[in-house]
Structures are given as C-alpha cells and as structure tokens.
Design an enzyme around this catalytic site. Structure first.
Site, PDB file in Angstrom:
ATOM      1  N   ASP A   1      42.070  30.164  14.883  1.00  0.00           N
ATOM      2  CA  ASP A   1      41.357  28.921  15.210  1.00  0.00           C
ATOM      3  C   ASP A   1      42.371  27.774  15.305  1.00  0.00           C
ATOM      4  OD1 ASP A   1      39.118  27.491  15.975  1.00  0.00           O
ATOM      5  OD2 ASP A   1      38.627  26.867  13.937  1.00  0.00           O
TER       6      ASP A   1
ATOM      7  N   HIS B   1      46.044  18.655  16.229  1.00  0.00           N
ATOM      8  CA  HIS B   1      45.868  17.234  16.533  1.00  0.00           C
ATOM      9  C   HIS B   1      47.114  16.517  16.050  1.00  0.00           C
ATOM     10  CE1 HIS B   1      41.611  17.850  17.456  1.00  0.00           C
ATOM     11  NE2 HIS B   1      41.530  18.562  16.345  1.00  0.00           N
TER      12      HIS B   1
END
Length: 403
Positions: free
Chosen positions: A265, A269
């Site tokens: 996953d 960011h």
C-alpha cells in the site's frame, strides 16, 4: 500508489520503481486514485504511457467512481479492478454499496479480480476528533485518527464485501486488512466458498466460485498505536494503525498461514504535506522499498519461516492474480531473482532509500536489503558488498498481463 499522473511531486514511475528495485520488488501494481483516476480507457492509456518509465514490471488497476466507464476501462489489459474504496481515502473515490455491487457483477462477468479497501464510514467515531489534538508530532494527534476510523468499521465492511462477492461469484481480494477479525472473516468465507465449490449447496459443484483472499501491510505488521508519539501525522493512514494487541494478532495470522499476501500500500506524500496537521494531512505512508527487508528481518530473527515470506510476496500473489510467469523459480518462468544476505541486516534510514518523498515510518528499524535484483534476467539493482556503492540497470518495464 506511484502518483502519476497528477502527483509527480510525491512520486513518479521512475522514482517509485527505482525504490522497488532497491527493495527487491520486481513487479508492482498501481492503484487507480491518481489524477485523473483510472476509471476509463483514456485515463488508463495516459497512465500506461507514463508507466513505460518503470524499472520493474508492472500492472495497472482500473477504478470505480460514480462516473466510471466500465466498457472502455475493461477493454484495457487491467491487472484487476481496484482498489475499490468503500470509504473515502486519498482521491475521494469512496463509492456507495449499490455501485460496489454493480462493479462486482461487471468484473465477475469478465473474470477480473476485484481488490477492496474495506471501511464502513457509518461506523467512524467522529467524537474522536473533537477537542485539542495537540501539534503535528504528538501522540494525541496521530492516535485520534486510529480512534476515529474504528476497527469495527473495517470488520463490518469486510463482511459486507464478502457477502456481496458471494452473491455475484466475484473474485474479491481484501486489501490492507488491519485487524485480526477482518482476516478471520476472510478465512471463514474462504472455507465456506471452498466447501460449496467441492459439494455445492445441493451436492453439485459450484461453478465460478473463487475463494476470497486478503493481504496485510508492513505498517500494520510492524507498527501500532504505541508508535503514535513518534510518528504524529506521519502515522495517518487508511486503515489506521491499530492497538498493539491487534498488531500482534495480525502478525500471528500471517505466521500461521491465514494471510494470503503481504503488500505495501505504498502511498507517498511529501514531508510538507504530512506536516499540515491531522485535519489536512493526506493519508498514507511509503513502503515499497522496505517491504521485503522488514519481512526478511523477521526471518533472520526466527519469527517467520523463509517459505512463508516466499508465499506471501511471490507465489500467492502470482497465483491469485493469474500471473503465470511470476512468483516461482522454474524453467519457463521469468527470471525475477533477488540475492540477499541474511547475516547482513542494516538500519532503515530515509536518506538511504530511493523514493521521492524523503521519509519512512520505519526509520531506525532493522531490515535485510537486497544485494542484487534481477527482472526477467536483467540486473536492475546492484549493491557492492564491499563498498556499498549502488548501480541500476535500464528500464525493462512492461505490463505483466497481455491483452
């Protein structure tokens, strides 16, 4: 989540696949919540053109939104349909139950697997976000996110997804399961489906019934709410970190064979984005380069057997998603090989990783990193065991499932 198109400041196919190769990952699958989302043929084609920069092999998932175009997206060589979100996450792609059921039917008719992000928004605890949550790096801040997106919300959504899959005979894979209860629900549904397949409800074999499967992530295996103080908003993810008790339960189920796949996953960011505070920081953590090293460190410490790691990172994913040339060492299979030295663990340091975002939630943990990574016989990463110097090969990326 390699973020292209639309988020290249976070990650690109080039930087993400470089990180994958350095971590021993030879095939990646990209999820659809990019900008634009991969919900129609044109968006798929745009992403596929960017994916040609990949240093490793790759697949592309189609997605589902209220305005998706199933006919055009299913015309493309999809790896799977997913990550189908039953609650909003990065990209605001959460969908209603009736649309989810329609998507399952569309996928089942074409024998396309469906991966599901399972959380029920109606069971989120809004009160957990009330009051003073502290600063960006405080335990209260990060732990509030875990209290908000409850374990019960995941378990209820897993059960709903499994019931819907049974009705449509769709092949469903529950992504990033973060609770022992969710894993148990998948195991029970799998046992029921296998029983029906063998004998059928009336004694006849049930055609088309594919048992459900599930995956867990390294962050739910190796991190818990006890790490909230260190991580702060950098620990905000969906599903969130769970209690230490649940983390141990998830790891035990991995060890005992109830978990089918360990997947990253990988959701990078920037540092600036993660420092915005709990309300505004995006959810997700990077992890494609640390997946294999963390699991191999568990092998080195005797917590997992090497065969178990082989199964959940190679054999099972290839079998579940129908990638015949992957996941095994055999004549005629792709020569995707990784050379490691279990006697040579290293500390995980963000500055030594190869992704674009520049941080890792696993800072300071030990990992067994590859010395050499090959994709279809070509060296895509090499670390000199004497000098530590690294080199990378040329891109060899292609879609692993041909039209």
């Amino acid at each position: 989540h390699f973020r292209e198109p639309g988020g290249s400041h976070k990650e690109t196919w080039a930087s993400g696949s470089r990180s994958a190769a350095a971590g021993g990952v030879t095939t990646v699958v990209d999820q659809p919540n990019t900008s634009p989302p991969t919900v129609d043929g044109d968006a798929y084609d745009e992403k596929a053109a960017l994916a040609a920069d990949s240093l490793v092999d790759y697949g592309i998932n189609g997605g589902v939104t209220a305005d998706w175009e199933p006919e055009s997206v299913f015309e493309r060589p999809l790896f799977a349909l997913g990550e189908v979100f039953l609650a909003d996450s990065t990209g605001e792609m959460g969908i209603a139950v009736d649309l989810f059921e329609d998507a399952l039917a569309e996928a089942a008719a074409r024998d396309v697997p469906v991966t599901v992000h399972a959380e029920d928004e109606t069971l989120f605890d809004a009160g957990a976000l009330d009051g003073d949550l502290g600063g960006v790096g405080t335990a209260a801040n990060a732990d509030a996110w875990s209290a908000y997106r409850t374990a019960e919300a995941e378990v209820a959504a897993v059960e709903r997804a499994l019931d819907a899959a049974a009705e449509s005979d769709a092949q469903v894979h529950i992504a990033h399961t973060s609770t022992p209860e969710g894993i148990d629900a998948v195991r029970e549904a799998r046992e029921a489906r296998e029983s029906e397949t063998e004998g059928g409800r009336d004694g006849a074999a049930t055609a088309g019934a594919v048992p459900p499967t599930c995956e867990v992530t390294p962050h739910h295996l190796f991190l818990s709410r006890e790490n909230a103080g260190r991580l702060g908003t950098f620990g905000r993810m969906n599903p969130p970190l769970r209690s230490q008790e649940r983390r141990v339960g998830v790891f035990e189920r991995l060890r005992d064979g109830d978990v089918d796949v360990v997947a990253t996953d990988h959701a990078p960011h920037t540092v600036a984005e993660k420092r915005r505070g709990l309300a505004d920081a995006p959810s997700g953590v990077p992890g494609v380069e640390t997946l294999y090293p963390l699991l191999l460190e568990s092998v080195r410490k005797g917590e997992l057997g090497p065969e178990r790691v082989r199964d959940v990172v190679a054999t099972n994913p290839a079998s579940i998603f129908g990638i015949g040339a992957k996941g095994r060492v055999a004549e005629g299979a792709d020569a995707d090989l990784v050379l490691v030295d279990l006697a040579n663990p290293r500390e995980i340091e963000a500055g030594a990783l190869h992704g674009a975002c520049g941080w890792t939630p696993f800072e300071g943990l030990q990992g067994v990193f590859p010395e050499l990574t090959l994709v279809r016989g070509a060296v895509v990463y090499e670390r000199d065991p004497v000098t530590g110097a690294e080199s990378f090969g040329e891109p060899v990326g292609r879609n692993v499932r041909e039209p």
